[in-house]
Enzyme design. Sequence first.
Site, PDB file in Angstrom:
ATOM      1  N   GLU A  49      -8.149   3.029  12.966  1.00 55.91           N
ATOM      2  CA  GLU A  49      -7.804   2.169  13.974  1.00 55.91           C
ATOM      3  C   GLU A  49      -7.000   2.629  14.935  1.00 55.91           C
ATOM      4  OE1 GLU A  49      -7.443  -1.478  16.291  1.00 55.91           O
ATOM      5  OE2 GLU A  49      -8.950  -0.645  14.831  1.00 55.91           O
TER       6      GLU A  49
ATOM      7  N   GLY B  26      -6.103   4.439   5.467  1.00 58.32           N
ATOM      8  CA  GLY B  26      -7.002   5.071   6.046  1.00 58.32           C
ATOM      9  C   GLY B  26      -7.623   4.454   7.332  1.00 58.32           C
ATOM     10  N   VAL B  27      -7.912   3.266   6.873  1.00 57.22           N
ATOM     11  CA  VAL B  27      -8.775   2.359   8.114  1.00 57.22           C
ATOM     12  C   VAL B  27      -7.714   2.190   9.223  1.00 57.22           C
ATOM     13  CG1 VAL B  27      -7.971  -0.049   6.894  1.00 57.22           C
ATOM     14  CG2 VAL B  27     -10.206   0.266   8.259  1.00 57.22           C
TER      15      VAL B  27
ATOM     16  N   ILE C 287       2.024   4.527   1.382  1.00 59.20           N
ATOM     17  CA  ILE C 287       0.821   5.615   2.231  1.00 59.20           C
ATOM     18  C   ILE C 287       0.106   4.456   3.243  1.00 59.20           C
ATOM     19  CG2 ILE C 287      -1.336   6.632   1.907  1.00 59.20           C
ATOM     20  CD1 ILE C 287      -0.582   7.522  -0.859  1.00 59.20           C
TER      21      ILE C 287
ATOM     22  N   HIS D  12       0.946  -1.199   0.144  1.00 57.87           N
ATOM     23  CA  HIS D  12      -0.081   0.205   0.181  1.00 57.87           C
ATOM     24  C   HIS D  12       0.678   1.247   0.068  1.00 57.87           C
ATOM     25  CE1 HIS D  12      -3.373   2.870   1.390  1.00 57.87           C
ATOM     26  NE2 HIS D  12      -4.137   1.901   0.775  1.00 57.87           N
TER      27      HIS D  12
END
Length: 158
Positions: free
Chosen positions: A73, A68-69, A65, A59
């Site tokens: 978290e 976002g999840v 990067i 990723h």
Amino acid sequence: MSEQAGATAIGPLDIRRVMAALPHRYPLLLVDRVESLDPDTGIVAIKAVTMNEQFFQGHFPGRPIMPGVLIVEALAQAAGVLAVESLGLAGSGKLVYFMAIEGAKFRQPVEPGVLLRLEVEFVQKRSSVCKFAGRALVDGKLAAEANFTAMIADAPAD
């Protein structure tokens, strides 16, 4: 996090204290340190984002990067430390379960080599359900924000 008169802030908390508050372990432990914690209002925690993170392998290759999840978290884990410390749950066997995310917004990418500052405040604090507002910052700039809800419950039986 705003300071209130009479509030008893604690911190910093090192990784051992973070691990005492959270059940998460590598590779999913996303809070490295707590800078400050006010049991009545909120927490400021840090996630050191390094190129050694497993998720950077895919990723994205050539443009790493933080997903976002995982930023959300990390905010939820900071909230878990806040709830455990604020509600006196350490050693109780209770866990803080993520229930809902609302209004998650991602403002800038989080790349390796930064300190991700996790600021989480109570919106509502009860013994069984808490609501939080969280912000993740890099160098003082907003990277992500979300409101979320967590439930305090017994750990599942083995």
